[in-house]
Design a protein around this motif. Sequence first.
Motif, PDB file in Angstrom:
ATOM      1  N   GLY A 174     -32.258  48.252 -42.854  1.00  0.00           N
ATOM      2  CA  GLY A 174     -33.045  49.354 -42.308  1.00  0.00           C
ATOM      3  C   GLY A 174     -34.042  48.812 -41.292  1.00  0.00           C
ATOM      4  N   ARG A 175     -34.564  47.670 -41.611  1.00  0.00           N
ATOM      5  CA  ARG A 175     -35.416  46.903 -40.708  1.00  0.00           C
ATOM      6  C   ARG A 175     -35.004  45.456 -40.889  1.00  0.00           C
ATOM      7  NH1 ARG A 175     -41.869  47.032 -39.804  1.00  0.00           N
ATOM      8  NH2 ARG A 175     -41.922  45.273 -38.388  1.00  0.00           N
ATOM      9  N   GLU A 176     -34.687  44.801 -39.811  1.00  0.00           N
ATOM     10  CA  GLU A 176     -34.227  43.410 -39.862  1.00  0.00           C
ATOM     11  C   GLU A 176     -35.277  42.544 -40.557  1.00  0.00           C
ATOM     12  OE1 GLU A 176     -31.551  40.225 -39.015  1.00  0.00           O
ATOM     13  OE2 GLU A 176     -31.262  42.386 -38.890  1.00  0.00           O
ATOM     14  N   PRO A 177     -34.838  41.720 -41.507  1.00  0.00           N
ATOM     15  CA  PRO A 177     -35.801  40.831 -42.167  1.00  0.00           C
ATOM     16  C   PRO A 177     -36.216  39.706 -41.222  1.00  0.00           C
ATOM     17  CG  PRO A 177     -33.593  40.273 -42.857  1.00  0.00           C
ATOM     18  CD  PRO A 177     -33.478  41.508 -41.986  1.00  0.00           C
ATOM     19  N   ASP A 178     -37.225  39.006 -41.622  1.00  0.00           N
ATOM     20  CA  ASP A 178     -37.579  37.767 -40.947  1.00  0.00           C
ATOM     21  C   ASP A 178     -36.604  36.723 -41.472  1.00  0.00           C
ATOM     22  OD1 ASP A 178     -40.260  38.594 -39.667  1.00  0.00           O
ATOM     23  OD2 ASP A 178     -40.429  39.240 -41.747  1.00  0.00           O
ATOM     24  N   TRP A 179     -36.356  35.681 -40.697  1.00  0.00           N
ATOM     25  CA  TRP A 179     -35.409  34.639 -41.113  1.00  0.00           C
ATOM     26  C   TRP A 179     -36.097  33.286 -41.040  1.00  0.00           C
ATOM     27  CZ3 TRP A 179     -30.468  35.408 -42.931  1.00  0.00           C
ATOM     28  CH2 TRP A 179     -29.972  36.715 -42.825  1.00  0.00           C
ATOM     29  N   TYR A 180     -35.886  32.487 -42.072  1.00  0.00           N
ATOM     30  CA  TYR A 180     -36.433  31.138 -42.149  1.00  0.00           C
ATOM     31  C   TYR A 180     -35.282  30.144 -42.102  1.00  0.00           C
ATOM     32  CZ  TYR A 180     -38.321  26.928 -44.354  1.00  0.00           C
ATOM     33  OH  TYR A 180     -38.661  25.635 -44.642  1.00  0.00           O
ATOM     34  N   ALA A 181     -35.309  29.233 -41.142  1.00  0.00           N
ATOM     35  CA  ALA A 181     -34.294  28.180 -41.070  1.00  0.00           C
ATOM     36  C   ALA A 181     -34.655  27.131 -42.125  1.00  0.00           C
ATOM     37  CB  ALA A 181     -34.250  27.575 -39.679  1.00  0.00           C
ATOM     38  N   SER A 182     -34.081  27.273 -43.316  1.00  0.00           N
ATOM     39  CA  SER A 182     -34.448  26.417 -44.442  1.00  0.00           C
ATOM     40  C   SER A 182     -33.817  25.033 -44.371  1.00  0.00           C
ATOM     41  CB  SER A 182     -34.085  27.087 -45.773  1.00  0.00           C
ATOM     42  OG  SER A 182     -32.713  27.384 -45.836  1.00  0.00           O
ATOM     43  N   SER A 183     -32.821  24.868 -43.505  1.00  0.00           N
ATOM     44  CA  SER A 183     -32.187  23.575 -43.281  1.00  0.00           C
ATOM     45  C   SER A 183     -31.405  23.677 -41.978  1.00  0.00           C
ATOM     46  CB  SER A 183     -31.247  23.221 -44.443  1.00  0.00           C
ATOM     47  OG  SER A 183     -30.085  24.025 -44.389  1.00  0.00           O
ATOM     48  N   PRO A 184     -30.836  22.573 -41.495  1.00  0.00           N
ATOM     49  CA  PRO A 184     -30.032  22.646 -40.268  1.00  0.00           C
ATOM     50  C   PRO A 184     -28.745  23.458 -40.431  1.00  0.00           C
ATOM     51  CG  PRO A 184     -30.712  20.388 -40.712  1.00  0.00           C
ATOM     52  CD  PRO A 184     -31.064  21.191 -41.921  1.00  0.00           C
ATOM     53  N   ILE A 185     -28.343  23.763 -41.690  1.00  0.00           N
ATOM     54  CA  ILE A 185     -27.073  24.457 -41.900  1.00  0.00           C
ATOM     55  C   ILE A 185     -27.216  25.876 -42.441  1.00  0.00           C
ATOM     56  CG2 ILE A 185     -25.809  22.301 -42.236  1.00  0.00           C
ATOM     57  CD1 ILE A 185     -25.841  22.965 -45.293  1.00  0.00           C
ATOM     58  N   ALA A 186     -28.451  26.318 -42.728  1.00  0.00           N
ATOM     59  CA  ALA A 186     -28.621  27.635 -43.348  1.00  0.00           C
ATOM     60  C   ALA A 186     -29.971  28.246 -43.019  1.00  0.00           C
ATOM     61  CB  ALA A 186     -28.466  27.523 -44.859  1.00  0.00           C
ATOM     62  N   ARG A 187     -30.030  29.560 -43.240  1.00  0.00           N
ATOM     63  CA  ARG A 187     -31.295  30.266 -43.102  1.00  0.00           C
ATOM     64  C   ARG A 187     -31.411  31.322 -44.191  1.00  0.00           C
ATOM     65  NH1 ARG A 187     -31.166  34.168 -38.135  1.00  0.00           N
ATOM     66  NH2 ARG A 187     -29.380  35.362 -38.770  1.00  0.00           N
ATOM     67  N   ARG A 188     -32.636  31.811 -44.372  1.00  0.00           N
ATOM     68  CA  ARG A 188     -32.926  32.719 -45.479  1.00  0.00           C
ATOM     69  C   ARG A 188     -33.680  33.947 -44.978  1.00  0.00           C
ATOM     70  NH1 ARG A 188     -32.558  29.993 -50.490  1.00  0.00           N
ATOM     71  NH2 ARG A 188     -31.954  27.831 -50.162  1.00  0.00           N
ATOM     72  N   PRO A 189     -33.172  35.151 -45.332  1.00  0.00           N
ATOM     73  CA  PRO A 189     -33.914  36.360 -44.978  1.00  0.00           C
ATOM     74  C   PRO A 189     -35.077  36.557 -45.951  1.00  0.00           C
ATOM     75  CG  PRO A 189     -31.921  36.955 -46.169  1.00  0.00           C
ATOM     76  CD  PRO A 189     -31.900  35.454 -45.988  1.00  0.00           C
ATOM     77  N   PHE A 190     -36.206  37.025 -45.418  1.00  0.00           N
ATOM     78  CA  PHE A 190     -37.380  37.269 -46.240  1.00  0.00           C
ATOM     79  C   PHE A 190     -38.271  38.273 -45.532  1.00  0.00           C
ATOM     80  CE2 PHE A 190     -38.937  34.287 -43.205  1.00  0.00           C
ATOM     81  CZ  PHE A 190     -40.309  34.478 -43.120  1.00  0.00           C
ATOM     82  N   CYS A 191     -39.290  38.739 -46.209  1.00  0.00           N
ATOM     83  CA  CYS A 191     -40.281  39.618 -45.593  1.00  0.00           C
ATOM     84  C   CYS A 191     -41.543  38.808 -45.329  1.00  0.00           C
ATOM     85  CB  CYS A 191     -40.601  40.805 -46.500  1.00  0.00           C
ATOM     86  SG  CYS A 191     -41.937  41.840 -45.848  1.00  0.00           S
TER      87      CYS A 191
END
Length: 145
Positions: A54-71
């Motif tokens: 509904g609203r794009e989450p913020d994204w955290y690049a938690s490593s060079p191979i992945a990221r995590r959606p969060f508020c």
Amino acid sequence: MTSMTGGCACGRVRFEAEVDSDEAYLCHCRMCQRASGSVSLAMIGIARDAVRWGREPDWYASSPIARRPFCASCGTSLGFAFNDSDQMDLTVAAFDEPARFRPIANYCSDSINRAFLDASRLPEKPVGEIDSVTSRWASAGLPTP
């Protein structure tokens, strides 16, 4: 397939997901532990295109191979996604009806904090019996969640 909704604690980030299974897993990897501040993270695997934000989450690049959606407003962890995959994971607790899911596996078991793995035999205390919590909600003029 079932359409399910969810979102963060403050309500800024909401999603709708087409869920085809009640199977979830607990991830015990150190990245999930640190990203969530918890000993494990309950997740479901889902196709990225089965999730509508509904609203794009913020994204955290938690490593060079992945990221995590969060508020970014309330800090709620919403999931995990490898950069090169059309699949992702959503946190079970972010769903409005998390009780639908059942754990079927422990992932990254080499990082399990075994003292917290089975809490089923610990004494239980409902929120209504925790005066330090209920009194604060009452003072705010709100019901205990």
